[in-house]
Design a protein around this motif. Structure first.
Motif, mmCIF file in Angstrom:
data_model
loop_
_atom_site.group_PDB
_atom_site.id
_atom_site.type_symbol
_atom_site.label_atom_id
_atom_site.label_comp_id
_atom_site.label_asym_id
_atom_site.label_seq_id
_atom_site.Cartn_x
_atom_site.Cartn_y
_atom_site.Cartn_z
ATOM 1 N N GLY A 1 0.778 -1.233 0.000
ATOM 2 C CA GLY A 1 0.000 0.000 0.000
ATOM 3 C C GLY A 1 0.802 1.272 0.000
ATOM 4 N N TYR A 2 2.131 1.175 0.152
ATOM 5 C CA TYR A 2 2.959 2.383 0.169
ATOM 6 C C TYR A 2 3.489 2.700 -1.228
ATOM 7 C CZ TYR A 2 3.073 2.818 5.249
ATOM 8 O OH TYR A 2 2.722 3.015 6.563
ATOM 9 N N ASN A 3 3.588 3.990 -1.520
ATOM 10 C CA ASN A 3 4.177 4.462 -2.765
ATOM 11 C C ASN A 3 5.201 5.555 -2.460
ATOM 12 O OD1 ASN A 3 2.748 3.369 -5.404
ATOM 13 N ND2 ASN A 3 1.150 3.599 -3.840
ATOM 14 N N TYR A 4 6.107 5.767 -3.420
ATOM 15 C CA TYR A 4 7.071 6.858 -3.324
ATOM 16 C C TYR A 4 6.525 8.094 -4.042
ATOM 17 C CZ TYR A 4 10.662 3.440 -1.936
ATOM 18 O OH TYR A 4 11.393 2.467 -1.281
ATOM 19 N N TYR A 5 6.762 9.250 -3.425
ATOM 20 C CA TYR A 5 6.351 10.513 -4.030
ATOM 21 C C TYR A 5 7.480 11.531 -3.878
ATOM 22 C CZ TYR A 5 1.612 8.584 -3.728
ATOM 23 O OH TYR A 5 0.496 7.795 -3.855
ATOM 24 N N LYS A 6 7.651 12.337 -4.929
ATOM 25 C CA LYS A 6 8.553 13.484 -4.856
ATOM 26 C C LYS A 6 7.744 14.752 -5.077
ATOM 27 C CE LYS A 6 12.729 11.079 -6.429
ATOM 28 N NZ LYS A 6 13.843 11.061 -7.407
ATOM 29 N N HIS A 7 8.279 15.865 -4.627
ATOM 30 C CA HIS A 7 7.565 17.116 -4.857
ATOM 31 C C HIS A 7 8.531 18.280 -4.996
ATOM 32 C CE1 HIS A 7 7.365 19.060 -0.608
ATOM 33 N NE2 HIS A 7 8.359 18.206 -0.628
ATOM 34 N N ILE A 8 8.056 19.291 -5.692
ATOM 35 C CA ILE A 8 8.769 20.566 -5.776
ATOM 36 C C ILE A 8 7.979 21.533 -4.903
ATOM 37 C CG2 ILE A 8 9.598 22.416 -7.261
ATOM 38 C CD1 ILE A 8 9.365 20.394 -9.609
ATOM 39 N N LEU A 9 8.572 21.942 -3.815
ATOM 40 C CA LEU A 9 7.916 22.874 -2.896
ATOM 41 C C LEU A 9 8.423 24.287 -3.156
ATOM 42 C CD1 LEU A 9 6.274 23.717 -0.377
ATOM 43 C CD2 LEU A 9 8.273 23.065 1.005
ATOM 44 N N VAL A 10 7.493 25.196 -3.421
ATOM 45 C CA VAL A 10 7.812 26.609 -3.516
ATOM 46 C C VAL A 10 7.211 27.275 -2.284
ATOM 47 C CG1 VAL A 10 7.639 28.731 -4.864
ATOM 48 C CG2 VAL A 10 7.734 26.505 -6.029
ATOM 49 N N LEU A 11 8.063 27.687 -1.369
ATOM 50 C CA LEU A 11 7.589 28.245 -0.104
ATOM 51 C C LEU A 11 6.822 29.540 -0.320
ATOM 52 C CD1 LEU A 11 10.802 27.729 2.065
ATOM 53 C CD2 LEU A 11 8.666 26.424 2.233
ATOM 54 N N ASP A 12 5.832 29.772 0.548
ATOM 55 C CA ASP A 12 5.116 31.044 0.515
ATOM 56 C C ASP A 12 6.094 32.189 0.756
ATOM 57 O OD1 ASP A 12 2.648 29.862 0.078
ATOM 58 O OD2 ASP A 12 2.172 29.717 2.216
#
Length: 393
Positions: free
Chosen positions: A235-246
């Motif tokens: 049930g687990y998956n890998y995720y990446k993200h690009i975070l642009v801070l406020d």
């Protein structure tokens, strides 16, 4: 059943180096260093107590647990400080009583460590040397002047201070040698290793059947030096993200424009990992294993991330899918990519048998060492002069 690996600490063969004198840089008053306790015939000096007290106070203050608001709490904290010093000094005392000495090779190692300590001591003054001085010999001479001035201000000589360091290093080596000889009796058989594996495997299987979200906690602990979970649930998956801070107050930052620019590059086929490097403001995405694999997430542990992040990530259906628009959280805007499943599996015995052997041996040595400490505390005369340290808070 508890997982006996979590939080387990290895036997510390390198004992805490208890120097006779506390750090004195910038201090102009002479040290007042009376005896505040004794371990056998070894004196506990005020400056040692004070330094350990301050270190413990600082660490507990970080976690909000420092409390000396009542006489009972203050005495308990004093005992904690005394005990940490006593635990370092006891092995030194009993080793010397047992007649332990160093070989010529071991003494040479002490001298090598001493030179490293001396070099580090001089280097601690490097920032105080005039930047215009670039010659290494001249810089060393200036560092020495600053060191000698501090020593003089504290009523010390260079030879006396360096000897205190040398004696501490030698005492440490003698104690380590004795401890190693005592713990050499610890043995671990193949049957011990197999039994431990079987016990831990059953533990993890039961733990994840009860709540698959527990895997996230165990996985995080493993990345921080804990034990490897022997089961990976489905049930687990890998995720990446690009975070642009406020944008912070007063900061000239157009978050929407940055996000639009990122999406334009994604549409143009640019590599997502490269865009994380270029635009991402989540430090976690710069560190392994997250940089390579990504964060792990399932329905079970959605609450471990920002609600908006989890909802958007879990809505992605296929490996390689990217959120159609950035997701706003309390930190900023996230562009999320689903990187693929975490392989559900059982870690085999052969994969971890060497690690488990080390864990079992370390655990047994820890237990045996604690038994020796308790025995020494019964046999050795220990004195604490509370009245001489009551002013330390």
């Amino acid at each position: 059943m508890q997982n006996k690996h979590n939080g387990m600490r290895a036997v510390l063969f390198t004992l805490a180096l208890v120097l006779v004198f506390a750090a004195f840089a910038g201090c102009s008053a002479k040290l007042n260093d009376p005896v505040v306790g004794k371990v056998g015939n070894i004196d506990i000096r005020f400056q040692t107590y004070y330094r350990v007290y301050v270190n413990n106070m600082y660490m507990q203050s970080i976690y909000g647990t420092y409390d000396v608001s009542t006489d009972e709490a203050y005495r308990a904290f004093q005992d904690m400080v005394f005990d940490s010093i006593i635990n370092s000094m006891l092995p030194i005392y009993v080793a010397k009583q047992a007649g332990v000495t160093l070989t010529a090779e071991e003494e040479a190692e002490v001298q090598e460590s001493l030179q490293q300590e001396i070099d580090s001591l001089y280097e601690s003054y490097a920032d105080d040397v005039d930047a215009s001085i670039t010659d290494e010999d001249e810089k060393r001479a200036e560092e020495e002047k600053l060191l000698l001035a501090d020593l003089k201000a504290n009523g010390l000589t260079y030879d006396k201070y360096i000897k205190s360091i040398e004696d501490s290093l030698r005492d440490e080596a003698i104690a380590n040698k004795y401890i190693e000889s005592l713990l050499a009796e610890v043995t671990v058989t193949d049957d011990d290793v197999q039994a431990y594996y079987d016990e831990q495997l059953a533990y993890y299987q039961e733990r994840y059947e009860e709540d698959p979200a527990n895997y996230f906690d165990d996985y995080s602990s493993f990345l921080n030096g804990g034990s490897q979970p022997l089961v990976v649930p489905e049930g687990y998956n890998y995720y990446k993200h690009i975070l642009v801070l406020d944008a912070e107050e007063g900061e000239d930052k157009d978050v929407d424009a940055i996000v639009a620019e990122i999406y334009a590059k994604i549409e143009a086929g640019e590599d997502f990992d490269a865009l994380i490097e270029e635009y991402g403001e989540d430090p976690g995405m710069q560190n392994e294993p997250y940089k390579t694999e990504g964060y792990i997430l399932s329905e079970a542990n959605a609450s471990d991330y920002y609600e908006e992040f989890s909802a958007a990530a879990l809505a992605l259906e296929n490996e390689g899918d990217i959120t159609a628009e950035a997701v706003q959280s309390s930190k900023g805007k996230h562009i999320i990519k689903k990187c693929g499943p975490v392989e559900a599996k059982t870690v085999t015995f052969d994969e971890v048998k060497d690690t488990i052997r080390e864990q079992v041996e370390t655990e047994r040595k820890n237990d045996l060492y604690q038994e020796y400490l308790a025995q020494w505390k019964e046999e050795v005369k220990i004195v604490k002069y509370y009245d001489r340290v009551n002013g330390v808070k």
